[in-house]
Design an enzyme around this catalytic site. Structure first.
Site, short mmCIF file in Angstrom:
data_model
loop_
_atom_site.label_atom_id
_atom_site.label_comp_id
_atom_site.label_asym_id
_atom_site.label_seq_id
_atom_site.Cartn_x
_atom_site.Cartn_y
_atom_site.Cartn_z
N GLY A 1 0.81 -1.21 0.00
CA GLY A 1 0.00 0.00 0.00
C GLY A 1 0.84 1.26 0.00
N SER B 1 -7.63 6.51 2.44
CA SER B 1 -6.21 6.19 2.38
C SER B 1 -5.99 5.50 1.04
CB SER B 1 -5.82 5.27 3.54
OG SER B 1 -4.45 4.96 3.48
N THR B 2 -5.60 6.30 0.04
CA THR B 2 -5.55 5.77 -1.32
C THR B 2 -4.49 4.68 -1.49
OG1 THR B 2 -4.04 7.55 -1.95
CG2 THR B 2 -6.36 7.92 -2.35
N CYS B 3 -3.48 4.70 -0.62
CA CYS B 3 -2.46 3.66 -0.77
C CYS B 3 -3.03 2.28 -0.49
CB CYS B 3 -1.26 3.95 0.13
SG CYS B 3 -1.66 4.13 1.86
N PHE B 4 -4.10 2.22 0.34
CA PHE B 4 -4.74 0.94 0.63
C PHE B 4 -6.11 0.82 -0.01
CE2 PHE B 4 -1.81 1.53 4.25
CZ PHE B 4 -1.08 0.37 4.13
#
Length: 1029
Positions: free
Chosen positions: A690, A995-998
């Site tokens: 992520g 949370s765009t990474c996840f």
């Protein structure tokens, strides 16, 4: 005592023998002296006689030149006998005077006028002598009372011609003509040329065009470079005697045509070909009457030359300016005259000859019908033409509206009409493959008539019982001459049509519909698609040697030009290119087994496979490579992990420094990112892909920001391409290579990023610009539609382009300074004219899209291809690669998203807030807001190509009770409170976060649906950040 001693006897005999020999020697000497004296006296006598005769001749001509007395024919005859009796090389001047005296006494008409140069004077004089003594028609003596003498005198002239032929007369004339004409500026005068041709023709006519003399005439006279061009304006005799018909009929016998070709070899055969074509151009009536034989003769001669045309240089080949690499001896002395020969050859694809040869096709009337409006096209700025031009084209089109041409069948393939058209197509197809250096000229000539190709397609549609595909598929399986001719017709149609569509711009194809209507292009593309598919799938695209058939290259090339045009601007219906009878599962099985037909299908026409299946194939290829490189975790081994530390405030610099030196396989592998603040303190969070996804997205967002000036946006639709002024960065090429690697890594991992590229730039990434059929001008609208409109207006400018004051250069404002770029060396001093305006347009387009950004593009491609094998992308078109990078441009499938959503913090699919959320997304939000929502939670507004099942990490929704800075993760209490909808306090004041990474949406446990809708709408509209699309 009286006996003679033996020794005295021997001495006596020896003396007697010696005396006898001495007497014999004296006699021989006397005889030799007498012979020598006789020879000397004879020699001296001859010398005196020659001297006397020469003096007599000189005195005779001296008296003649003074003009005091006029010599009669008898006195000239007597002096001529004397001079010819003693003629030697030293008597050249006397012979010249004799010739002049004879001509003066003959009082002939139409004497050629002498030239200034002394050599040419002699040539003219001798030619005049020969012209005079090989025909009595100019002799005044045979008129009136002397008419009775004509038969005898004519016989004498014929004897003279027979004697000349035996002495190599035609070879001498050939040398004279070649030396005089095979040069950039001919040195023979009108009179000389007329005399030579008249002389060369007289033996042929006297022998009533016998085969032997026709052969000599063709070999020695008609093989002189461009002799007909020089003669056509000088003497009418070229058109007399029905010469062309006799040549055509003579060469129509195969053994005689082959004999001529073998004797002449390549260069001179080409010269003969050019002269015959020029004669055909000058004699339309004969050409029309003898079209079949004419076509056969030219085809046979071109086929002979074709045997020696080579595709590449070798120790056995020579360069020829028309034929290319040629394995026969090339006469380089003819090179100066090749432009004239080429000009003669051009008559073959000129309007006049094409109309004559294709008269059966062109006479076909395309039935008129009620005008139907073309399918609506998306309005783009390059389509907004001046109203006046639109009315003009509308009026022109209304006069030529016709039915859409579709395969109907009904014409017998063994009919004389079909055979004739097939043989003509074979001729032009042979010319295309033989005259390699002027191939484009031939194609341009064949496409000049707007109605030839549509009528040829109409002709093809009528062939066979049902027309179209079935007939040509049968021809592929038959090795008969008839089948080869039918396939040659299809090849010629494909080659010419491909060339035409390549040189037409979008306005001519879509609005004006030059040559083909859009509906016909749809029909043709469907036919070609099926035909190529059948060739590949049935294994009939190669010959016994494993070489691709020329037919396949022609048909496939035309198909791909239409497909790429459709990819740029759609004209076909949905699923037009797909093969319904091809099961992807079967194809994948055959690919797994390494079956050749499946590999060829994927190589040549991948578009027949549904896009989703090709993406799956791409992902499988990537997965297999990861496994082979040991980048996938298994029960026995773990992949190597690369750890990097990144400061948020210097993300691009740190990423560039730490990743650019990594080996390619390490970049393809697992990379773990640890974020630190400016003080070097670690941020909370463990990277399980992520954090790297967030890092990659942020890097890409920064480097593609136009403010950085690595990339610029196009005018209008704001698509990205390399900035021509990126050199302001010291290491800009290394940065481009790094950016290419990062984008390649995103595609490699299946991470979609919202980066919309200009299509011309993606075409270069895919290598399409190296294609033979690539046209810079077609891609220009994707860079600057207004600039494209201005350039095409120059193409359509009816007046003198020189009045516009343009030069072959481009002026550009570069950071406040006007910089002049020359399109070719010295271009700023070369004006744009009507002759070079097409070159100017293409040069300008090429400069804007290639030359200006050549280094930047090459660096980007180098980085991108180090991660993504270019062969993997061959199965995708330019728009499809954009979808591979940025996700699907289709509307978001909420059912698919809902099906693949994971819930945390007490949320579940039946939770009240979750039910409200899906209802708001489907009912209250429009398509644009749904795209904003997706961008809010995943950083990309487009869904993954293969659906949300392939979104990594999977989309998840978590119930949160506190703000992000207080959030410590899920606890048993928080999960229970979320599950049972127990709130510590009303969260109405807090907004949803992500949370765009996840790919995680953090959603408070709202009490009302209306609050959720308002807060969510506000959050997605306020958190769009830097927007590219």
């Amino acid at each position: 005592m009286f006996s003679v001693p033996q020794s005295s006897k021997s001495e006596f005999l020896d003396k007697a023998r010696q005396a006898r020999e001495e007497r014999k020697g004296h006699k021989e000497k006397e005889k030799a002296a007498t012979q020598i004296q006789a020879l000397v006296r004879r020699f001296l006598c001859r010398c005196r006689l020659q001297k006397q005769i020469r003096k007599e001749v000189d005195d005779y001509f001296q008296v003649s030149e003074t003009g005091t007395t006029k010599r009669n024919a008898l006195s000239i005859f007597k002096i001529a006998r004397k001079l010819l009796f003693i003629y030697r090389l030293e008597d050249k001047m006397r012979f010249e005077k004799l010739c002049r005296a004879i001509l003066a006494s003959m009082e002939v008409e139409n004497e050629p006028k002498p030239d200034i140069l002394q050599d040419n004077k002699l040539v003219t004089l001798y030619l005049t002598m020969l012209v005079t003594f090989t025909d009595t028609s100019t002799w005044r003596i045979v008129r009136g009372k002397g008419e009775a003498l004509r038969p005898a005198l004519t016989r004498i002239c014929e004897n003279i011609m027979g004697h000349l032929n035996q002495k190599g007369f035609y070879s001498i004339l050939q040398i004279l003509l070649t030396n005089g004409l095979a040069r950039s500026k001919p040195s023979l005068s009108k009179g000389t040329l007329t005399a030579v041709f008249s002389l060369s023709l007289r033996p042929v006519t006297a022998a009533h065009f016998s085969d032997n003399l026709l052969r000599s005439f063709l070999l020695h006279i008609m093989s002189v470079p461009a002799v007909v061009s020089h003669l056509s304006v000088l003497t009418p005799e070229v058109k007399t005697h029905d010469l062309l018909r006799k040549f055509i009929l003579f060469l129509s016998r195969e053994e005689q045509c082959l004999d001529i070709c073998v004797c002449l070899e390549g260069s001179h055969t080409l010269c003969l070909l050019g002269n015959l074509i020029h004669l055909g151009y000058l004699n339309e009536k004969v050409l029309e009457e003898e079209a079949n034989h004419f076509v056969k003769d030219l085809t046979d001669m071109l086929s002979y030359c074709q045997r020696y045309v080579s595709q590449k240089k070798s120790n056995l080949t020579h360069w020829h300016p028309v034929l290319g690499w040629f394995s026969q001896t090339v006469d380089y002395g003819l090179n100066e005259s090749m432009p004239l020969v080429t000009k003669q050859l051009q008559h073959l694809w000129g309007v006049s000859v094409i109309r004559t040869l294709f008269s059966d096709v062109l006479s076909k009337k395309l039935e008129s019908q009620e005008s139907t409006p073309p399918p609506p096209q998306p309005s783009t700025s390059q389509n907004n033409l001046p109203v006046k031009n639109l009315f003009k084209r509308a009026f022109q089109k209304s006069a030529s509206v016709r039915n859409i041409l579709k395969p109907v069948g009904g014409k017998r393939v063994d009919s004389a009409e079909v055979q004739k058209v097939c043989s003509i197509c074979v001729l032009y197809q042979t010319a295309l493959s033989t005259l390699t250096q002027i191939r484009l000229q031939i194609l341009t000539g064949l496409t000049h008539l707007d109605d030839l190709l549509p009528k040829l397609w109409a002709f093809i549609c009528e062939l066979g019982p049902h027309g179209g595909l079935k007939l040509f598929m049968e021809c592929l399986n038959n090795d008969t001459e008839e089948s080869k001719q039918l396939l040659a017709m299809l090849m010629l149609f494909c080659d010419c049509s491909r060339h035409l569509i390549t040189i037409l711009d979008d306005i001519e194809v879509y609005e004006e519909q030059t040559s083909f209507k859009i509906e016909e292009l749809i029909t043709i593309s469907s036919f070609l698609n099926t035909f190529v598919y059948k060739m590949i799938w049935d294994g009939i695209l190669e010959n016994a040697k494993g070489e691709k058939l020329e037919l396949f290259h022609s048909v496939h090339g035309w198909l791909m030009v239409l497909y790429e045009r459709d990819c740029r601007r759609r004209f076909t219906p949905d699923d037009h290119w797909l093969r319904k009878d091809l099961k992807p599962s079967l194809l994948f099985q055959e690919l797994e087994k390494g079956k050749r037909r499946a590999q060829l299908l994927l190589q040549y026409i991948p578009h027949v496979i549904p896009h989703k299946n090709r993406v799956l194939l791409f992902r499988n290829i990537v997965t297999k490579e990861k496994e082979s490189l040991g980048l996938v975790e298994t029960s026995s081994a773990s992949p190597h992990v690369t750890h990097i530390t990144i400061r948020r405030s210097r993300m691009l610099e740190d990423g560039y420094d730490q990743l650019r030196r990594l080996p390619v396989n390490s970049i393809k592998g697992v990379i773990r990112v640890k974020f630190v603040n400016d003080l070097g303190v670690d941020e909370a969070g463990i990277d399980q892909d992520g954090v790297f996804k967030e890092f990659l997205e942020e890097i890409i967002k920064k480097v593609f920001n136009p403010a950085l000036n690595l990339f610029k946006t196009t005018s209008g639709n704001e698509r990205l391409y390399p900035s021509p002024t990126s050199y302001i960065h010291e290491n800009h090429l290394q940065l481009f290579e790094f950016v290419g690697k990062m984008l390649g890594k995103a595609v490699y991992e299946g991470i979609v990023v919202d980066v919309p590229f200009a299509s011309f730039f993606l075409s270069q990434v895919l290598g399409h610009h190296h294609s033979t059929f690539y046209s810079s001008i077609d891609e220009l609208p994707s860079l600057d539609s207004e600039f494209y409109k201005n350039l095409t207006s120059i193409k359509r400018y009816d007046g003198d382009v020189g009045d516009l004051g343009l030069t072959l250069s481009y002026d550009e404002d570069v950071m406040g300074q006007l910089v002049c770029h020359e399109l070719i060396p010295g271009g700023k001093t070369m004006p744009v004219t009507n002759e070079n305006k097409i070159s100017y347009i293409h040069l300008m387009a090429h400069f804007r899209m290639h030359t200006q950004i050549k280094e930047q593009t090459a660096a980007f491609i180098r980085g991108f291809r180090s991660i993504i094998n270019p062969e993997w992308l061959h199965m995708f078109s330019t728009p499809e690669v954009q979808r591979l990078i940025s996700g699907d441009n289709a509307e978001i499938d909420l059912d698919d998203l809902k099906k693949h959503t994971v819930y945390y913090g007490g949320f579940h699919s039946s939770h009240r807030v979750i039910i409200w959320l899906w209802d708001i997304l489907s009912s209250d939000f429009n398509a644009e807001e749904r795209a904003m929502f997706l961008k809010f939670v995943t950083s990309c507004s487009r869904p993954p190509l293969l659906g949300f099942a392939y979104l990594k990490p999977p989309f998840s929704i978590r119930c949160v009770e506190v703000s992000d800075d207080q959030d410590t993760g899920d606890t048993l209490g928080s999960v229970l409170r979320g599950f049972f909808t127990i709130r510590k306090k009303e969260p109405g004041g807090r907004l949803p976060t992500s949370s765009t990474c996840f790919n995680l949406l953090k959603l408070p446990n709202y009490s009302k649906k209306s609050i959720l809708r308002d807060k969510l709408r506000y959050a997605i509209s306020m958190n769009t950040g830097f927007e590219l699309s």
